[in-house]
Scaffold this motif. Sequence first.
Motif, PDB file in Angstrom:
ATOM      1  N   UNK A   5     -10.838 100.438   3.842  1.00  0.00           N
ATOM      2  CA  UNK A   5     -12.261 100.123   3.964  1.00  0.00           C
ATOM      3  C   UNK A   5     -12.508  99.538   5.346  1.00  0.00           C
ATOM      4  N   UNK A   6     -13.478 100.086   6.057  1.00  0.00           N
ATOM      5  CA  UNK A   6     -13.880  99.577   7.364  1.00  0.00           C
ATOM      6  C   UNK A   6     -15.298  99.050   7.247  1.00  0.00           C
ATOM      7  N   UNK A   7     -15.494  97.834   7.697  1.00  0.00           N
ATOM      8  CA  UNK A   7     -16.811  97.220   7.677  1.00  0.00           C
ATOM      9  C   UNK A   7     -17.234  96.930   9.101  1.00  0.00           C
ATOM     10  N   UNK A   8     -18.493  97.237   9.414  1.00  0.00           N
ATOM     11  CA  UNK A   8     -19.028  96.984  10.748  1.00  0.00           C
ATOM     12  C   UNK A   8     -20.397  96.352  10.618  1.00  0.00           C
ATOM     13  N   UNK A   9     -20.588  95.201  11.274  1.00  0.00           N
ATOM     14  CA  UNK A   9     -21.930  94.594  11.227  1.00  0.00           C
ATOM     15  C   UNK A   9     -22.887  95.367  12.136  1.00  0.00           C
ATOM     16  N   UNK A  10     -24.124  95.529  11.671  1.00  0.00           N
ATOM     17  CA  UNK A  10     -25.169  96.188  12.461  1.00  0.00           C
ATOM     18  C   UNK A  10     -26.379  95.258  12.455  1.00  0.00           C
ATOM     19  N   UNK A  11     -26.790  94.843  13.633  1.00  0.00           N
ATOM     20  CA  UNK A  11     -27.942  93.956  13.735  1.00  0.00           C
ATOM     21  C   UNK A  11     -29.177  94.785  14.074  1.00  0.00           C
TER      22      UNK A  11
END
Length: 186
Positions: A5-11
């Motif tokens: 699982x890869x998580x990336x924050x997006x603002x």
Amino acid sequence: FPVEISLSPIETKNGLWISSAIRNITQRQIVEMALRESEERYRELFESNPYPMWVFDLETLRFLAVNDAAVSHYGYSREEFLKLTIAEIRPSADVPQLMKDLANEPAGGITASRHCKKDGTVIDVEISSQKLVFGNRPAQLVLALDVTARKKAEAALRESEERYRDLVENAHDIIYTHDLEGNYTS
């Protein structure tokens, strides 16, 4: 099934969002396990080989790996071996020829040499070697067969044959051989 699982924050202007990607990694794990098992089998072939074997760095000439048979036969501990170069197990008179051979030698083959054990004993060896890459370094895999006893036996046989030939050729008597029934054989 195993996943990555890869998580990336997006603002964004609406706040913080999290993007996620889920990948099935079953096949990758199967391949990695097969590779580990293969490496272990080859390591075992090297370590348990009954003949002394080692890998040395072609640039520094340092031992990179030695098997148990090398440790046992030469008398050095594994740690001592790994601090040495291949020049240090040769009689000092043989080192210039070693350097010449390394500069001119093809990718591998079988050669005759002399080595020194830790106790100072000089032995005759047949070296079978092959160049390879080991730990991202140019290296050479070596199998060393101690032929000291064989060479002594061959020399003793030659000497015995020469004495027998000299005796027969210079004898003034009749020399013959016969079998157990008394029949002449020569």
